[in-house]
Enzyme design. Structure first.
Site, PDB file in Angstrom:
ATOM      1  N   GLU A  37      20.805 -41.204  -4.338  1.00 19.14           N
ATOM      2  CA  GLU A  37      19.730 -41.233  -5.324  1.00 19.14           C
ATOM      3  C   GLU A  37      20.028 -42.263  -6.415  1.00 19.14           C
ATOM      4  O   GLU A  37      19.108 -42.887  -6.947  1.00 19.14           O
ATOM      5  CB  GLU A  37      19.549 -39.828  -5.917  1.00 19.14           C
ATOM      6  CG  GLU A  37      18.255 -39.626  -6.665  1.00 19.14           C
ATOM      7  CD  GLU A  37      17.005 -39.657  -5.782  1.00 19.14           C
ATOM      8  OE1 GLU A  37      17.128 -39.628  -4.535  1.00 19.14           O
ATOM      9  OE2 GLU A  37      15.897 -39.712  -6.358  1.00 19.14           O
TER      10      GLU A  37
ATOM     11  N   HIS B 268      17.333 -46.793  -1.180  1.00 17.72           N
ATOM     12  CA  HIS B 268      18.082 -45.945  -0.235  1.00 17.72           C
ATOM     13  C   HIS B 268      18.489 -46.758   1.002  1.00 17.72           C
ATOM     14  O   HIS B 268      19.620 -46.678   1.477  1.00 17.72           O
ATOM     15  CB  HIS B 268      17.202 -44.781   0.238  1.00 17.72           C
ATOM     16  CG  HIS B 268      17.068 -43.651  -0.742  1.00 17.72           C
ATOM     17  ND1 HIS B 268      18.152 -42.946  -1.219  1.00 17.72           N
ATOM     18  CD2 HIS B 268      15.973 -43.076  -1.307  1.00 17.72           C
ATOM     19  CE1 HIS B 268      17.735 -41.986  -2.050  1.00 17.72           C
ATOM     20  NE2 HIS B 268      16.410 -42.044  -2.131  1.00 17.72           N
TER      21      HIS B 268
ATOM     22  N   GLU C   3      12.520 -46.288  -1.936  1.00 18.73           N
ATOM     23  CA  GLU C   3      13.011 -46.077  -0.568  1.00 18.73           C
ATOM     24  C   GLU C   3      13.833 -47.271  -0.097  1.00 18.73           C
ATOM     25  O   GLU C   3      14.837 -47.107   0.601  1.00 18.73           O
ATOM     26  CB  GLU C   3      11.857 -45.793   0.388  1.00 18.73           C
ATOM     27  CG  GLU C   3      10.991 -44.579   0.030  1.00 18.73           C
ATOM     28  CD  GLU C   3      11.768 -43.278  -0.137  1.00 18.73           C
ATOM     29  OE1 GLU C   3      12.843 -43.140   0.482  1.00 18.73           O
ATOM     30  OE2 GLU C   3      11.308 -42.400  -0.901  1.00 18.73           O
TER      31      GLU C   3
END
Lengths: 508, 508
Positions: free
Chosen positions: B306, B280, B277
């Site tokens: 991704e 991202h 995460e």
């Protein structure tokens, strides 16, 4: 006959359709208000350091959309049509229309330009206030206060008040409250409370040094949560987080959140502020669930809201029965520090009376004097009979007169509260009214529940909470505050005597 | 001449005025989208047990207002006018108009009725999916899947696709992606990855029993936070919370939040999901700040997004250099359990290959096979060449063929993912493309930073992160994903070879 019936059916059907539209529309307005509350809550509780500007623009955008919907012609038309349907007095429909109409008219009355100017002036004033506090220099804030007074004067003028210019601003926070009512009421309070404080001070300060050691933050939070749960705050419909300034917020009747703050050296601060906020939240959680997503899903007024938080915090939370129950728990949880202190000594420390500089730290006996001082000053400020440049001196003079203490600087004096930075003139009196109403309800509850004190001493709060729910909470904002007070006490105006008697008994 | 100049000035002034209006309007649309993200984040992270219905209506109201503003005639007119101003290719203005136009056209294309039907069908399907999982019975979910397929077929038809009916749905998630491109690409991957997996499995499973003891949750969270901070996640513009399903969300470039989840018995789950995460989030935090409050303040595409999370999680986070740095830290923090395990043994456990049933638990070697299976099935489903009643059997057959394992029930098989419950057909392939692009970027980064692995082994990630920022992050959504890929690699299409070579080297 036939045709009359058909007409009336058609009429009823029309009203039903309009009513559905109306509910949908105010539901949306309510959703937007809830989302604004969430943006605010998240800002106080979670916001990353650098995210303030982004959050600001989100709030601005949402506020604009909320205002647009809340003042839309569509809503106005629905209100007009439905008013003509004359729902029976006392019905949900009639109460909702009354409240919605009041909100609508007030929101429409203020021109968008004035709303924007107030917003901008408020932001600037807040920044200046922070700076003035840092520099302990009121003059940094003074021109901003001047500007806010000007804007609020023009807002007040829009209502064409028959009485004092402060009246419409008071009414904004507490429906139908006026200077004509407050002046004599606060006159009595000021005189009698000052006398009670004088007597208490003459007896000397209670020792509370044993409360000024370090109490672990995690344990404090656990105790506060334990008490909140026990008095009836429903965690399935709420949660507790930490914030710089504790507050309660509602995103609907199933999501009423409170915040608290821990000072490791002040073990009772977190506990009492949690009880206070839980009192607000229990009020909201007790509102009739069928009012959700309408403007009736709210407290009756700010004073009523404050009465509930104060009741739990003071009448319950600072009482002997309450500590009969909680003190052993607290002694056990915190161990050593408190083991040797008897309950009576502890309770005297909890209820120590000490005229002090800061309103939010004031005890029950002195609190209203802080409020009365502010009310008197804001009345003169809005009239223009006191200039902002004279304000600090006037503040200090009143502090000396009412409380016998003089702020050593403006930060600990006239600059201590945030309310005026957003133009909140007329807000403070609701705190004092809350204290009065709390004491009235406390008396009534004793009549209704003779075993109240025994129950509290056993850590049982259900009867009391259900009494509040049945007589106050469930009504939400269905009844205007005056009507609710009359239904409770027989009189439309708050009565200072129960509060003074309560103080007298406790502190004299 | 004079008059020409005046005309052109007037024209420029007009364009500037329109541009300002346009920025204000898309800024508001963006604010509303951010608020919707906050409502969602708060729902996943904070929502009290009973508050779901209230939150649902808030989201519905906001979504409606967002849709209205995002598809308003006013915005359409501004887009038309500004398109005629022909801003230079490569400029911020041209890129923003392109992206805004794409969003606008797509949002306008789908009739409000279809949006509502999809929303309702999705809610119903989600409920049925939960029930089907509980009862391990696909047939409870089947009719809802059927209905969603119908609706998505009619949505796809609105785009009048020249190729496969899945193409417009693919394009929704990854601009310009088609079945014609994916079929051969996935054909290669399936064949070659299956071979790599076979070889790894033949060597036997690595021992990871020492990772299946209890590791205290608080320590796991601290380690995850430590690593996130070290690789460059900026906590001044974000925060980490816990949620049932870890995710990243952005309320603007200065408020990019991640969530994680702790399993006390799986010490690496929290760490790797946090790194994922954070990957991202570092992408979003690296976007040119001047793009904030515009649709360019976004990743180039889901596959690119991704690629960033996978790069940090896999190429960096599961590498020998990374653990040369982190393993001693982890050993020290967690004490006893890991003290006796050498780095090499630990790393083999971290990279253990094991064909398994659940996609989100799959290792690097098997992950894409899960994706390809889903892609092939959703293609047939949307075509109608596979019926929903045949789906579980087809699923299990492919599981056996590609991975050599057969789900013992539908919960561990066809019912494991949430994506299809909201009609997200065509989403899965972006995960596999992300893996491919990650490997391509990893190769390029090695060329650009020869000392990359030494730096990672020293716990230094700044060069690598700045490389990513300079070559990918800062562009946000300014370049279409194909163009960004071409600028990076020389080709518009993802190349599977770097990924296969990476797997080969790591697992063979």
């Amino acid at each position: 006959m036939q045709s009359d019936k058909a007409d009336s059916n058609r009429g009823r059907c029309m009203v039903e359709k309009q009513w559905k539209k109306f509910l949908a529309l105010i539901g949306e307005v309510r959703d937007l208000a809830a989302v604004l509350e969430l943006l605010e809550w998240d800002m106080q509780v979670n916001l990353p350091e650098n995210a303030a500007a982004g959050r600001g623009s989100q709030i601005e955008t949402l506020s604009g959309i909320h205002h647009e919907k809340a003042t839309s012609k569509a809503l106005g038309n629905l209100l007009d049509t439905l008013e003509r349907a004359s729902f029976p007095p006392g019905s949900f429909e009639q109460a909702l229309l009354r409240r919605a109409k009041r909100d609508y008219d007030r929101e429409r009355l203020i021109p968008a330009a004035l709303v924007r100017e107030l917003g901008a002036a408020g932001s600037a004033a807040f920044g200046a206030w922070l700076k003035a506090r840092e520099e302990q220099d009121f003059s940094v804030f003074a021109p901003h206060l001047e500007r806010l007074l000007e804007l609020k004067r023009s807002q007040a003028a829009l209502y064409r008040p028959a009485g004092h210019l402060l009246d419409p601003l008071l009414d904004d926070y507490e429906e139908a409250l006026t200077v004509a009512e407050l002046d004599p009421l606060f006159g009595v309070l000021r005189r009698e409370q000052a006398a009670i404080v004088r007597k208490a001070v003459e007896r000397g300060l209670e020792d509370d040094s044993f409360l000024r050691r370090k109490f672990p933050a995690a344990k404090q939070l656990k105790l506060a949560e334990f008490v909140a749960r026990r008095i009836g705050y429903d965690f399935r419909r709420g949660r507790i987080d930490q914030a710089e300034h504790p507050f309660t917020t509602s995103f609907g009747l199933s999501d009423v959140r409170i915040t608290t703050k821990v000072f490791p050296q002040l073990p009772l601060s977190c506990l009492f502020s949690t009880i206070h906020e839980a009192g607000h939240a229990i009020y909201e959680q007790g509102i009739d669930p069928s009012f959700d997503r309408t403007p009736l899903a709210d407290g009756a007024s700010l004073a009523f809201h404050e009465s509930q938080s104060r009741l739990w915090e003071n009448q319950v939370g600072r009482s002997l029965p309450f500590w009969r129950w909680l003190y052993p728990v607290m002694q056990k949880r915190f161990g050593g520090e408190l083991g040797g202190i008897p309950l009576e000594t502890f309770l005297r420390a909890v209820n120590r009376v000490e005229p002090s500089l800061i309103r939010i730290e004031a005890d029950e006996a002195t609190y209203n004097l802080h409020i009365i001082l502010r009310y008197e000053l804001e009345k003169e400020l809005i009239e223009g009979s006191l200039s902002t440049s004279e304000l600090p001196e006037a503040w200090n003079a009143k502090m000396e007169e009412y409380l016998g203490v003089i702020p050593p600087n403006d930060r600990l004096g006239v600059l201590q509260d945030v309310h005026w930075t957003s133009g909140g003139f007329g807000y403070f009196p609701t705190y004092a009214l809350g204290n009065l109403i709390a004491a009235q309800i406390w008396e009534l509850a004793h009549q209704a529940i003779p075993e109240l004190e025994e129950e509290i001493a056993a850590g049982k709060f259900d009867h009391f909470r259900e009494y509040l729910r049945a007589n106050i909470h469930r009504y939400g904002a269905k009844l205007p505050p005056r009507q609710l007070l009359k239904q409770l006490t027989g009189s439309e105006t708050p009565d200072p005597r129960p509060f003074l008697a309560y103080l007298e008994k406790k502190f004299a």
